[in-house]
Design a protein around this motif. Structure first.
Motif, PDB file in Angstrom:
ATOM      1  N   ARG A 257      33.593  30.962  51.293  1.00 21.06           N
ATOM      2  CA  ARG A 257      32.740  31.205  50.134  1.00 21.06           C
ATOM      3  C   ARG A 257      32.779  30.000  49.196  1.00 21.06           C
ATOM      4  NH1 ARG A 257      34.581  35.684  45.898  1.00 21.06           N
ATOM      5  NH2 ARG A 257      36.076  33.991  45.530  1.00 21.06           N
ATOM      6  N   PRO A 258      31.653  29.563  48.692  1.00 22.93           N
ATOM      7  CA  PRO A 258      31.678  28.447  47.741  1.00 22.93           C
ATOM      8  C   PRO A 258      32.334  28.871  46.434  1.00 22.93           C
ATOM      9  CG  PRO A 258      29.470  29.381  47.893  1.00 22.93           C
ATOM     10  CD  PRO A 258      30.282  30.028  48.974  1.00 22.93           C
ATOM     11  N   VAL A 259      32.968  27.929  45.803  1.00 24.27           N
ATOM     12  CA  VAL A 259      33.630  28.198  44.532  1.00 24.27           C
ATOM     13  C   VAL A 259      32.565  28.479  43.480  1.00 24.27           C
ATOM     14  CG1 VAL A 259      35.153  27.284  42.756  1.00 24.27           C
ATOM     15  CG2 VAL A 259      35.585  26.764  45.172  1.00 24.27           C
ATOM     16  N   THR A 260      32.606  29.697  42.931  1.00 25.65           N
ATOM     17  CA  THR A 260      31.633  30.117  41.927  1.00 25.65           C
ATOM     18  C   THR A 260      32.254  29.977  40.552  1.00 25.65           C
ATOM     19  OG1 THR A 260      30.687  31.685  43.494  1.00 25.65           O
ATOM     20  CG2 THR A 260      30.136  31.984  41.165  1.00 25.65           C
ATOM     21  N   VAL A 261      31.695  29.144  39.743  1.00 27.65           N
ATOM     22  CA  VAL A 261      32.213  28.937  38.396  1.00 27.65           C
ATOM     23  C   VAL A 261      31.930  30.182  37.567  1.00 27.65           C
ATOM     24  CG1 VAL A 261      32.063  27.527  36.315  1.00 27.65           C
ATOM     25  CG2 VAL A 261      31.859  26.461  38.569  1.00 27.65           C
ATOM     26  N   GLY A 262      32.971  30.695  36.942  1.00 26.63           N
ATOM     27  CA  GLY A 262      32.803  31.855  36.081  1.00 26.63           C
ATOM     28  C   GLY A 262      33.126  33.169  36.745  1.00 26.63           C
ATOM     29  N   THR A 263      33.694  33.150  37.962  1.00 23.07           N
ATOM     30  CA  THR A 263      34.042  34.383  38.666  1.00 23.07           C
ATOM     31  C   THR A 263      35.549  34.425  38.883  1.00 23.07           C
ATOM     32  OG1 THR A 263      31.915  34.447  39.791  1.00 23.07           O
ATOM     33  CG2 THR A 263      33.687  35.769  40.726  1.00 23.07           C
ATOM     34  N   ARG A 264      36.148  35.499  38.443  1.00 24.20           N
ATOM     35  CA  ARG A 264      37.583  35.712  38.657  1.00 24.20           C
ATOM     36  C   ARG A 264      37.760  36.653  39.839  1.00 24.20           C
ATOM     37  NH1 ARG A 264      40.311  37.818  33.565  1.00 24.20           N
ATOM     38  NH2 ARG A 264      40.654  35.623  33.076  1.00 24.20           N
ATOM     39  N   THR A 265      38.384  36.164  40.888  1.00 27.17           N
ATOM     40  CA  THR A 265      38.616  36.928  42.104  1.00 27.17           C
ATOM     41  C   THR A 265      40.095  37.234  42.236  1.00 27.17           C
ATOM     42  OG1 THR A 265      36.756  35.809  43.173  1.00 27.17           O
ATOM     43  CG2 THR A 265      38.314  36.964  44.604  1.00 27.17           C
ATOM     44  N   VAL A 266      40.405  38.480  42.598  1.00 27.62           N
ATOM     45  CA  VAL A 266      41.788  38.911  42.775  1.00 27.62           C
ATOM     46  C   VAL A 266      41.946  39.418  44.197  1.00 27.62           C
ATOM     47  CG1 VAL A 266      43.631  40.428  41.998  1.00 27.62           C
ATOM     48  CG2 VAL A 266      41.990  39.513  40.344  1.00 27.62           C
ATOM     49  N   LEU A 267      42.936  38.894  44.892  1.00 30.24           N
ATOM     50  CA  LEU A 267      43.278  39.324  46.240  1.00 30.24           C
ATOM     51  C   LEU A 267      44.657  39.974  46.198  1.00 30.24           C
ATOM     52  CD1 LEU A 267      42.933  39.424  49.355  1.00 30.24           C
ATOM     53  CD2 LEU A 267      43.938  37.122  49.414  1.00 30.24           C
ATOM     54  N   VAL A 268      44.761  41.189  46.706  1.00 28.27           N
ATOM     55  CA  VAL A 268      46.024  41.924  46.769  1.00 28.27           C
ATOM     56  C   VAL A 268      46.394  42.081  48.232  1.00 28.27           C
ATOM     57  CG1 VAL A 268      47.267  44.017  46.140  1.00 28.27           C
ATOM     58  CG2 VAL A 268      45.449  43.155  44.649  1.00 28.27           C
ATOM     59  N   CYS A 269      47.605  41.697  48.591  1.00 32.06           N
ATOM     60  CA  CYS A 269      48.023  41.773  49.987  1.00 32.06           C
ATOM     61  C   CYS A 269      49.539  41.926  50.049  1.00 32.06           C
ATOM     62  CB  CYS A 269      47.591  40.523  50.755  1.00 32.06           C
ATOM     63  SG  CYS A 269      48.359  38.985  50.161  1.00 32.06           S
ATOM     64  N   ARG A 270      50.022  42.211  51.239  1.00 32.18           N
ATOM     65  CA  ARG A 270      51.459  42.209  51.483  1.00 32.18           C
ATOM     66  C   ARG A 270      51.912  40.782  51.787  1.00 32.18           C
ATOM     67  NH1 ARG A 270      53.074  47.531  52.016  1.00 32.18           N
ATOM     68  NH2 ARG A 270      51.429  48.986  52.620  1.00 32.18           N
ATOM     69  N   ALA A 271      53.221  40.590  51.859  1.00 30.25           N
ATOM     70  CA  ALA A 271      53.762  39.253  52.115  1.00 30.25           C
ATOM     71  C   ALA A 271      53.264  38.756  53.470  1.00 30.25           C
ATOM     72  CB  ALA A 271      55.287  39.289  52.078  1.00 30.25           C
ATOM     73  N   PRO A 272      52.521  37.654  53.497  1.00 28.14           N
ATOM     74  CA  PRO A 272      51.954  37.179  54.766  1.00 28.14           C
ATOM     75  C   PRO A 272      52.959  36.346  55.558  1.00 28.14           C
ATOM     76  CG  PRO A 272      51.230  35.782  52.981  1.00 28.14           C
ATOM     77  CD  PRO A 272      52.110  36.842  52.355  1.00 28.14           C
ATOM     78  N   GLU A 273      52.517  35.971  56.733  1.00 23.77           N
ATOM     79  CA  GLU A 273      53.282  35.036  57.554  1.00 23.77           C
ATOM     80  C   GLU A 273      53.200  33.642  56.929  1.00 23.77           C
ATOM     81  OE1 GLU A 273      55.131  35.825  60.082  1.00 23.77           O
ATOM     82  OE2 GLU A 273      54.569  37.946  60.024  1.00 23.77           O
ATOM     83  N   PRO A 274      54.047  32.707  57.394  1.00 27.24           N
ATOM     84  CA  PRO A 274      54.000  31.350  56.814  1.00 27.24           C
ATOM     85  C   PRO A 274      52.619  30.714  56.884  1.00 27.24           C
ATOM     86  CG  PRO A 274      56.004  31.633  58.080  1.00 27.24           C
ATOM     87  CD  PRO A 274      55.201  32.873  58.305  1.00 27.24           C
ATOM     88  N   SER A 275      51.883  30.954  57.976  1.00 28.36           N
ATOM     89  CA  SER A 275      50.540  30.369  58.054  1.00 28.36           C
ATOM     90  C   SER A 275      49.621  30.986  57.015  1.00 28.36           C
ATOM     91  CB  SER A 275      49.966  30.576  59.463  1.00 28.36           C
ATOM     92  OG  SER A 275      49.908  31.965  59.775  1.00 28.36           O
ATOM     93  N   GLY A 276      49.736  32.314  56.813  1.00 31.16           N
ATOM     94  CA  GLY A 276      48.930  32.957  55.779  1.00 31.16           C
ATOM     95  C   GLY A 276      49.313  32.500  54.391  1.00 31.16           C
ATOM     96  N   ALA A 277      50.607  32.280  54.164  1.00 31.50           N
ATOM     97  CA  ALA A 277      51.041  31.781  52.860  1.00 31.50           C
ATOM     98  C   ALA A 277      50.482  30.384  52.600  1.00 31.50           C
ATOM     99  CB  ALA A 277      52.569  31.762  52.796  1.00 31.50           C
ATOM    100  N   ALA A 278      50.432  29.556  53.630  1.00 34.07           N
ATOM    101  CA  ALA A 278      49.858  28.213  53.464  1.00 34.07           C
ATOM    102  C   ALA A 278      48.367  28.285  53.146  1.00 34.07           C
ATOM    103  CB  ALA A 278      50.092  27.396  54.732  1.00 34.07           C
ATOM    104  N   ARG A 279      47.664  29.225  53.766  1.00 34.45           N
ATOM    105  CA  ARG A 279      46.238  29.363  53.475  1.00 34.45           C
ATOM    106  C   ARG A 279      46.027  29.852  52.040  1.00 34.45           C
ATOM    107  NH1 ARG A 279      45.022  32.624  59.072  1.00 34.45           N
ATOM    108  NH2 ARG A 279      45.377  30.873  60.498  1.00 34.45           N
TER     109      ARG A 279
END
Length: 395
Positions: A257-279
């Motif tokens: 998704r392109p970075v939209t100026v003026g939009t606050r996005t919140v992602l809630v998740c469990r502790a990911p794997e190291p690759s997910g944490a890097a992303r």
């Protein structure tokens, strides 16, 4: 009075033989006990033993009464939260306090408010930043310094403009600074008669809630419920995903998704794997409007809320030490109390009856302004970006 003869004495002893023998035996036992106690006192210390026995008995009584005391404290804190949220809107009050304190330090780019303590007729705010604690302001200011990086206001706050500009709020850029502007306070616990709220808009992008599995998951669920009620106002897009395929899909969508100026996005998740944490680290570095709430420990996150088995949330680097167990039940009770008899949605329903962090939960609808993702390549062939831990903020 004549003296008794030996014959009379003999008859008396013979008639009272049993009581006399018992008295002599008791006297011997008392003497032996005194001698033994004196020997023990000289050898080991009788007073020390008595102190240890007293501490042991006190600990036994305290452990036996602990469940009842914890239940009473939990019910009192739940009632406190429910009463505050039923009588008013502490989240809105915390936002007003943060904006007011931010305007008081508008000339200081090295100091900004991030924490609020609310009680009856009293407001407290915590300040962060590398600079020294500034003076609250002129004599007419309601703020007073009460400790290291702590301000308090006991009177009414000065009126604020209806739409404060971003430059009026000092410190690092607030998430979504050109759209969903302003603070994003959430309740994290109770300290005495004070509600403790943290401004997630001041977080560095990733907030982890970890510690005891059950209490930490319940606090993360309560924070998620508060963020869900902010969708459309302080939050533009809320995504709740698990650490499996749902999280991979959410990360692909956010990356494409392109970075939209003026939009606050919140992602809630469990502790990911190291690759997910890097992303996640790559996405938060690319998009300042992205906030990630992780239910579990995530290395590199600077805002870490550790929840103990007793239900207390502790974050020394943030100056947080509060009782987090009643947050969820208190918000749920406030929502039940505010439920109207009609079918209209309740004003105070800030926590649903069942809150799960799983695949598909919390996906925004069309009214939130979320844009559908475009096709993206598979990340399996990409190299993850290493996560760079950062030092905790100075508070």
């Amino acid at each position: 009075m004549s003296m008794p003869t030996w014959a009379e004495i003999g008859r008396y002893l013979d008639d009272h033989r049993q009581p006399l023998l018992i008295g002599l035996a008791v006297a011997e036992l008392v003497i032996l006990l005194v001698v033994a106690l004196r020997w023990f006192d000289r050898r080991y210390g009788l007073r020390h033993l008595l102190r240890r026995a007293r501490r042991f008995l006190q600990a036994v009584v305290r452990d036996l009464a602990a469940p009842a005391v914890d239940l009473i404290r939990l019910r009192r804190a739940v009632r406190l939260i429910a009463d505050r949220f039923t009588a008013g809107d502490p989240v809105a009050d915390a936002g007003t306090v943060l904006v007011s304190a931010g305007r008081a330090v508008r000339d200081r780019a090295d100091c900004w408010p991030y924490q609020v303590m609310l009680s009856e007729g009293r407001f407290g705010v915590g300040l962060a930043g590398p600079g020294d604690l500034p003076e609250p302001g002129p004599a007419g200011s309601p703020w007073r310094a009460i400790g290291a990086r702590r301000w308090q206001a006991t009177g009414p706050l000065p009126p604020l403009p209806e739409a404060p500009e971003v430059p009026d709020v000092p410190g690092p850029p607030i998430i979504g600074e050109h759209g969903q502007t302003g603070p994003l306070p959430v309740l994290v616990g109770v300290a005495g008669d004070e509600l403790v709220l943290l401004d997630l808009a001041r977080s560095p992008g990733v907030v982890s809630v970890h510690g005891a599995t059950g209490p930490a998951a319940r606090l993360a669920a309560a924070i998620t419920a508060q963020l869900r009620t902010a969708v459309g106002t302080r939050v533009g897009d809320l995504r709740v995903a698990d650490d499996g395929p749902a999280l991979d899909e959410a990360l692909r969508e956010l990356r494409n998704r392109p970075v939209t100026v003026g939009t606050r996005t919140v992602l809630v998740c469990r502790a990911p794997e190291p690759s997910g944490a890097a992303r996640i680290a790559e996405l938060t570095a690319r998009d300042s409007g992205l906030l990630v709430l992780v239910s579990g420990y995530l290395p590199g996150s600077r805002w870490r809320l550790r929840v103990t088995s007793a239900g207390r949330v502790v974050a020394p680097e943030l100056g947080v030490d509060a009782y987090a167990a009643p947050v969820g039940p208190g918000l749920e009770r406030a929502g039940s109390a505010d439920s109207p008899p009609s079918g209209d949605p309740p004003r105070g329903a800030r926590l649903p009856s069942r809150l799960m962090i799983g695949p598909g939960d919390g996906r925004p609808d069309a009214g939130t302004g979320a844009t559908p993702p475009a096709p993206v390549p598979n990340w399996a062939d990409e190299q993850p970006v290493p996560l760079r831990p950062a030092p905790p903020p100075t508070t």
